[in-house]
Motif scaffolding. Sequence first.
Motif, PDB file in Angstrom:
ATOM      1  N   VAL A  84      11.490  16.998   1.006  1.00 50.85           N
ATOM      2  CA  VAL A  84       9.991  17.609   0.452  1.00 50.85           C
ATOM      3  C   VAL A  84      10.127  18.410  -0.491  1.00 50.85           C
ATOM      4  CG1 VAL A  84       9.090  19.843   0.687  1.00 50.85           C
ATOM      5  CG2 VAL A  84       9.985  18.981   2.036  1.00 50.85           C
ATOM      6  N   ALA A  85      11.100  18.572  -1.534  1.00 46.78           N
ATOM      7  CA  ALA A  85      10.622  19.096  -3.231  1.00 46.78           C
ATOM      8  C   ALA A  85      10.017  17.838  -4.480  1.00 46.78           C
ATOM      9  CB  ALA A  85      12.038  20.000  -3.769  1.00 46.78           C
ATOM     10  N   GLU A  86      12.063  16.476  -4.010  1.00 46.30           N
ATOM     11  CA  GLU A  86      11.010  15.632  -4.208  1.00 46.30           C
ATOM     12  C   GLU A  86       9.702  15.218  -4.071  1.00 46.30           C
ATOM     13  OE1 GLU A  86      14.407  12.147  -5.292  1.00 46.30           O
ATOM     14  OE2 GLU A  86      14.224  12.947  -2.908  1.00 46.30           O
ATOM     15  N   PHE A  87       8.708  15.208  -3.079  1.00 46.35           N
ATOM     16  CA  PHE A  87       7.547  14.866  -2.675  1.00 46.35           C
ATOM     17  C   PHE A  87       6.820  15.959  -3.181  1.00 46.35           C
ATOM     18  CE2 PHE A  87       3.837  15.533   0.063  1.00 46.35           C
ATOM     19  CZ  PHE A  87       3.228  14.774  -0.294  1.00 46.35           C
ATOM     20  N   GLU A  88       7.044  17.164  -3.487  1.00 46.56           N
ATOM     21  CA  GLU A  88       5.546  17.755  -3.809  1.00 46.56           C
ATOM     22  C   GLU A  88       6.476  17.889  -5.572  1.00 46.56           C
ATOM     23  OE1 GLU A  88       6.345  21.948  -2.439  1.00 46.56           O
ATOM     24  OE2 GLU A  88       5.963  21.313  -0.483  1.00 46.56           O
ATOM     25  N   GLU A  89       7.013  16.939  -6.140  1.00 45.45           N
ATOM     26  CA  GLU A  89       7.034  16.912  -7.266  1.00 45.45           C
ATOM     27  C   GLU A  89       6.326  15.948  -7.763  1.00 45.45           C
ATOM     28  OE1 GLU A  89      10.515  15.697 -10.280  1.00 45.45           O
ATOM     29  OE2 GLU A  89      11.131  17.192  -9.362  1.00 45.45           O
ATOM     30  N   ALA A  90       6.286  14.970  -7.072  1.00 43.17           N
ATOM     31  CA  ALA A  90       5.536  13.556  -7.164  1.00 43.17           C
ATOM     32  C   ALA A  90       4.197  13.708  -6.896  1.00 43.17           C
ATOM     33  CB  ALA A  90       6.002  12.486  -6.031  1.00 43.17           C
ATOM     34  N   PHE A  91       3.847  14.671  -6.344  1.00 45.26           N
ATOM     35  CA  PHE A  91       2.301  14.275  -5.634  1.00 45.26           C
ATOM     36  C   PHE A  91       1.841  16.147  -7.228  1.00 45.26           C
ATOM     37  CE2 PHE A  91      -1.856  16.646  -3.813  1.00 45.26           C
ATOM     38  CZ  PHE A  91      -1.664  15.892  -2.919  1.00 45.26           C
ATOM     39  N   GLU A  92       2.292  16.596  -7.645  1.00 37.59           N
ATOM     40  CA  GLU A  92       1.837  17.166  -8.521  1.00 37.59           C
ATOM     41  C   GLU A  92       1.401  16.649 -10.040  1.00 37.59           C
ATOM     42  OE1 GLU A  92       0.597  20.267 -11.257  1.00 37.59           O
ATOM     43  OE2 GLU A  92       1.015  20.461  -9.028  1.00 37.59           O
ATOM     44  N   LYS A  93       2.608  15.491  -9.841  1.00 39.84           N
ATOM     45  CA  LYS A  93       2.139  15.046 -11.558  1.00 39.84           C
ATOM     46  C   LYS A  93       0.894  13.702 -10.775  1.00 39.84           C
ATOM     47  CE  LYS A  93       7.072  14.289 -12.650  1.00 39.84           C
ATOM     48  NZ  LYS A  93       8.139  13.569 -12.497  1.00 39.84           N
TER      49      LYS A  93
ATOM     50  N   ALA B 192     -10.905   5.955  -9.449  1.00 40.11           N
ATOM     51  CA  ALA B 192      -9.387   6.639  -9.795  1.00 40.11           C
ATOM     52  C   ALA B 192      -8.227   5.726  -9.433  1.00 40.11           C
ATOM     53  CB  ALA B 192      -9.439   7.487  -9.284  1.00 40.11           C
ATOM     54  N   LEU B 193      -8.357   5.042  -8.235  1.00 47.29           N
ATOM     55  CA  LEU B 193      -7.846   4.223  -7.863  1.00 47.29           C
ATOM     56  C   LEU B 193      -7.099   3.028  -8.001  1.00 47.29           C
ATOM     57  CD1 LEU B 193      -8.296   5.128  -3.361  1.00 47.29           C
ATOM     58  CD2 LEU B 193      -7.091   5.680  -4.917  1.00 47.29           C
ATOM     59  N   LYS B 194      -8.001   2.504  -8.866  1.00 45.17           N
ATOM     60  CA  LYS B 194      -7.770   0.989  -9.498  1.00 45.17           C
ATOM     61  C   LYS B 194      -7.527   1.660 -11.197  1.00 45.17           C
ATOM     62  CE  LYS B 194     -11.622  -1.446  -6.918  1.00 45.17           C
ATOM     63  NZ  LYS B 194     -13.019  -2.246  -7.212  1.00 45.17           N
ATOM     64  N   HIS B 195      -7.136   2.205 -11.334  1.00 47.55           N
ATOM     65  CA  HIS B 195      -7.046   2.914 -13.344  1.00 47.55           C
ATOM     66  C   HIS B 195      -5.396   2.298 -13.041  1.00 47.55           C
ATOM     67  CE1 HIS B 195      -5.706   4.618 -16.427  1.00 47.55           C
ATOM     68  NE2 HIS B 195      -7.023   4.969 -16.734  1.00 47.55           N
ATOM     69  N   PRO B 196      -4.824   1.407 -13.991  1.00 48.01           N
ATOM     70  CA  PRO B 196      -3.247   1.540 -14.050  1.00 48.01           C
ATOM     71  C   PRO B 196      -2.997   2.224 -13.878  1.00 48.01           C
ATOM     72  CG  PRO B 196      -5.074  -0.026 -15.769  1.00 48.01           C
ATOM     73  CD  PRO B 196      -5.844   1.354 -15.634  1.00 48.01           C
ATOM     74  N   ASP B 197      -2.647   3.472 -14.634  1.00 48.43           N
ATOM     75  CA  ASP B 197      -1.923   4.174 -14.324  1.00 48.43           C
ATOM     76  C   ASP B 197      -1.377   4.689 -13.220  1.00 48.43           C
ATOM     77  OD1 ASP B 197      -1.803   4.636 -16.637  1.00 48.43           O
ATOM     78  OD2 ASP B 197      -2.538   6.100 -17.766  1.00 48.43           O
ATOM     79  N   PHE B 198      -2.013   4.689 -11.909  1.00 48.58           N
ATOM     80  CA  PHE B 198      -2.457   4.809 -10.555  1.00 48.58           C
ATOM     81  C   PHE B 198      -1.047   4.660 -10.183  1.00 48.58           C
ATOM     82  CE2 PHE B 198      -2.987   5.097  -6.248  1.00 48.58           C
ATOM     83  CZ  PHE B 198      -2.546   6.210  -5.787  1.00 48.58           C
ATOM     84  N   VAL B 199      -0.232   3.224 -10.493  1.00 46.05           N
ATOM     85  CA  VAL B 199       0.004   2.196  -9.685  1.00 46.05           C
ATOM     86  C   VAL B 199       1.834   3.350  -9.772  1.00 46.05           C
ATOM     87  CG1 VAL B 199       1.670   0.654  -9.748  1.00 46.05           C
ATOM     88  CG2 VAL B 199      -0.713   0.479 -10.676  1.00 46.05           C
ATOM     89  N   PRO B 200       2.196   3.879 -10.862  1.00 46.24           N
ATOM     90  CA  PRO B 200       3.634   4.325 -10.416  1.00 46.24           C
ATOM     91  C   PRO B 200       3.397   5.901  -9.840  1.00 46.24           C
ATOM     92  CG  PRO B 200       2.304   4.901 -12.918  1.00 46.24           C
ATOM     93  CD  PRO B 200       1.511   3.634 -12.509  1.00 46.24           C
ATOM     94  N   HIS B 201       2.379   6.382  -9.967  1.00 44.69           N
ATOM     95  CA  HIS B 201       2.087   7.433  -8.879  1.00 44.69           C
ATOM     96  C   HIS B 201       2.145   7.018  -7.058  1.00 44.69           C
ATOM     97  CE1 HIS B 201       0.957  10.763 -11.397  1.00 44.69           C
ATOM     98  NE2 HIS B 201       0.305   9.617 -12.748  1.00 44.69           N
TER      99      HIS B 201
END
Length: 104
Positions: free
Chosen positions: A14-23, A64-73
């Motif tokens: 859960v902590a990893e997910f919340e951190e990734a979601f925050e980013k 926003a979904l097509k933006h290349p910076d979204f890929v790592p998220h």
Amino acid sequence: MITFVNTFEVHGTVAEFEEAFEKTSGFFSARPGFLNHRLLRHVDRPAQYVNVAEWESREHFEQALKHPDFVPHAKALRALSTSSPNLYDTVLERRAAAEGSPRP
């Protein structure tokens, strides 16, 4: 306005997910057309989440979904969870009446 609703079942921590979601939240909040969002965690099943986001338009959201910076998220969230994303139009919205106001 369009509403994006995405449910998540977390299989990582859960902590990893919340951190990734925050980013990811930071990424989306900087995109044109983003209005707001809330990440909700299930009260009895802490590995279940719902993201509710409002965007000015479907086009803004899709850009926003097509933006290349979204890929790592997207990769980070997929590594930690499965999700079910959907777009909705508002059909009815009601707010609580102000205290002291007559209710219909």
